[in-house]
Enzyme design. Structure first.
Site, PDB file in Angstrom:
ATOM      1  N   HIS A 205       0.814  -1.215   0.000  1.00  0.00           N
ATOM      2  CA  HIS A 205       0.000   0.000   0.000  1.00  0.00           C
ATOM      3  C   HIS A 205       0.853   1.274   0.000  1.00  0.00           C
ATOM      4  CE1 HIS A 205       0.482  -0.208   4.509  1.00  0.00           C
ATOM      5  NE2 HIS A 205       0.530   1.117   4.353  1.00  0.00           N
ATOM      6  N   ASP A 236      -0.043  -7.451   1.250  1.00  0.00           N
ATOM      7  CA  ASP A 236       0.488  -6.118   1.550  1.00  0.00           C
ATOM      8  C   ASP A 236       2.013  -6.115   1.603  1.00  0.00           C
ATOM      9  OD1 ASP A 236       0.236  -3.406   1.910  1.00  0.00           O
ATOM     10  OD2 ASP A 236       0.004  -3.523   4.084  1.00  0.00           O
ATOM     11  N   GLY A 311       3.531   6.317   8.012  1.00  0.00           N
ATOM     12  CA  GLY A 311       4.931   6.528   7.655  1.00  0.00           C
ATOM     13  C   GLY A 311       5.819   5.398   8.143  1.00  0.00           C
ATOM     14  N   ASN A 312       5.377   4.692   9.221  1.00  0.00           N
ATOM     15  CA  ASN A 312       6.105   3.501   9.684  1.00  0.00           C
ATOM     16  C   ASN A 312       5.857   2.302   8.767  1.00  0.00           C
ATOM     17  OD1 ASN A 312       5.820   4.611  12.933  1.00  0.00           O
ATOM     18  ND2 ASN A 312       7.733   3.673  12.251  1.00  0.00           N
ATOM     19  N   SER A 313       4.817   2.369   7.957  1.00  0.00           N
ATOM     20  CA  SER A 313       4.457   1.223   7.108  1.00  0.00           C
ATOM     21  C   SER A 313       5.627   0.812   6.230  1.00  0.00           C
ATOM     22  CB  SER A 313       3.263   1.583   6.227  1.00  0.00           C
ATOM     23  OG  SER A 313       2.108   1.788   7.007  1.00  0.00           O
ATOM     24  N   LEU A 368      -3.042   4.651 -12.569  1.00  0.00           N
ATOM     25  CA  LEU A 368      -3.533   6.000 -12.870  1.00  0.00           C
ATOM     26  C   LEU A 368      -2.444   7.051 -12.702  1.00  0.00           C
ATOM     27  CD1 LEU A 368      -7.086   6.139 -11.214  1.00  0.00           C
ATOM     28  CD2 LEU A 368      -6.557   6.520 -13.637  1.00  0.00           C
ATOM     29  N   GLY A 369      -1.491   6.759 -11.841  1.00  0.00           N
ATOM     30  CA  GLY A 369      -0.463   7.744 -11.546  1.00  0.00           C
ATOM     31  C   GLY A 369      -0.832   8.615 -10.366  1.00  0.00           C
TER      32      GLY A 369
END
Length: 464
Positions: A205, A236, A311-313, A368-369
């Site tokens: 993601h 994921d 942001g930790n993802s 899609l960008g």
């Protein structure tokens, strides 16, 4: 000459009153100890004959007891004159046992006892040798400082040394930027270097919808472009390759060795604050968790109370030895001290699949960008909605736009809410991504967005 009254010759020798050892004995009767009278008409042997018989081997009558004893009695009176007392024995006979007590076979009880005793001695020697070997080996281990290795998970007795962990893990933790750094949510995540030639592990993601607009910032402050190798959105997990070599791969641990209560540390680019990575510590709260929050369905999760923020993802969850045991992936809105990481053991095989070009998201997948989030997500604050005049209660909120992608060229902006794709309603970010993947790069689609309460439609050329 006429015989006497009793039928015996008058000159016949009278039976001796001496004890006859050859006479049979029975039940203690007196007659059994004395010779019986001669039968009428019987003639006794003359003395000469008896003397001659005495000069040869005596052949006593086979009395029952004598036969039972298997030999001669100690005294023989056959050669003595009548009336003489029995001669004393000149020697003791060889002792013999009754036939019933001597069978001529080996003494089985004694043989059994002897065998058992020998077996006992042999067993005692073996046991003594084993104990001696064990004691000698134990002393040798102590002298050499040898340690025992076990496959069972062991809890560390050492206190958690955060600085030591950072020294080990920091060179392998990166910040991943997608879209514009000035986007609504920064378009940022984290990653883990897994090879010296630029392979980086992160969440799907984080890079989903980014297209070719992916950059990586390393711990030394340098940044390079990166490309998607492959991703599995269902798991994921994504793999990207940065245009750089001589990197420091992370030390991989095993999530199977974790115990509930073990200390862990989460490292990553929390809230895209920049600079050094954020570090939070906690414990393993649970293992093998599953979450099913709308479009988000994940399993093989490690639950931890170490703070995991946007942001930790994609960043690592490490153990007390600095080894990666999980990939930080999710938080539950409204919950406190509850974060989740994908167990690293469940990712190892998937990495090889993605290296080989597998996964449902590759460099050739249509995009899609842009990146997006659910407009009704708790992570979208009301202040942000007010800033962009968002009134929609469902759809995909555009959080960043790739300046080189088709969406930017068509005129879609950050803050727009995608409501339809080719006339089909869009409920959220995952719905938008799933529908775009039905097409090929180069296809054109119509995208309807809501901008400050007004709907607009754009024709977008999908890119790889």
């Amino acid at each position: 000459m006429r015989s006497g009254r009793d039928g015996r010759h008058p000159n016949a020798e009278q039976p001796s009153s001496a004890f006859n050892p050859w006479a049979p004995r029975s039940g203690g009767a007196a007659a059994s100890a004395r010779p019986s009278a001669a039968a009428p008409g019987a003639v006794s042997s003359p003395p000469m004959a008896r003397h001659q018989a005495a000069s040869g081997p005596a052949t006593p009558p086979e009395a029952p007891l004598t036969a039972a004893l298997g030999g001669r009695a100690p005294v023989a009176d056959d050669a003595r004159p009548p009336g003489a007392p029995p001669a004393p024995p000149t020697g003791w006979p060889e002792p013999r046992l009754p036939h019933a007590l001597s069978t001529g076979k080996p003494d089985k009880p004694r043989s059994t006892v002897l065998i058992a005793f020998c077996a006992f001695l042999f067993g005692s020697l073996l046991v003594g040798a084993a104990f001696a070997s064990y004691a000698l080996g134990d002393r040798n281990d102590e002298a050499s400082g040898a340690t025992t290795t076990t496959t069972q998970p062991l809890r560390s007795a050492e206190p958690l040394d955060i600085q030591k962990i950072l020294d080990i893990a920091r060179p392998s933790v990166v910040t991943i930027q997608t879209g514009s750094p000035d986007g609504l949510f920064g378009g940022a995540g984290s990653g883990v270097v897994i090879s010296s030639d630029g392979l980086i592990l992160t969440n799907a993601h984080v890079i989903e919808g980014a297209g070719s607009n992916i950059s990586v910032r390393f711990s030394d402050g340098t940044s390079v472009e990166a490309k998607l190798v492959g991703a599995s959105t269902a798991d994921d997990i994504a793999l990207i390759r940065a245009d750089r070599t001589d990197l420091t791969p992370a030390k991989m641990g095993s999530s199977a060795n974790l115990l509930v209560g073990d200390p862990v540390v989460a490292i990553g680019n929390a809230l895209n604050l920049g600079g050094d990575p954020s570090v939070t510590s906690g414990i393993v709260s649970a293992k093998d968790r599953e979450i099913n929050e709308g479009a988000l369905r994940l399993d093989n999760l490690i639950q931890t109370d170490a703070a995991i923020n946007p942001g930790n993802s994609g960043g690592p969850l490490v153990n007390a030895s600095g080894e990666v045991v999980g990939i930080n992936t999710a938080i539950i809105a409204g919950a406190q001290n509850v974060g989740f990481s994908i167990a690293i053991d469940s990712v190892q095989d998937l990495i090889e699949t993605l290296k080989a070009g597998g996964g449902d998201l590759t460099a050739d997948t249509a995009v899609l960008g842009l990146t997006s989030v659910d407009v009704d997500s708790p992570n979208v604050p009301q202040q942000l909605k007010d800033q962009f005049g968002i009134t929609a209660d469902q759809g995909a909120l555009v959080s960043s736009v790739d300046p080189k992608g088709g969406a930017s060229s068509a005129g879609i902006q950050e803050g727009d809410v995608v409501r339809e794709l080719n006339g089909q309603e869009i409920l959220g970010a995952t719905d938008l991504t799933r529908m775009v993947r039905r097409y090929q790069p180069g296809d054109q689609v119509e995208v309807t967005v809501e901008r400050r309460g007004q709907r607009q439609t754009f024709r977008v050329t999908l890119g790889p």
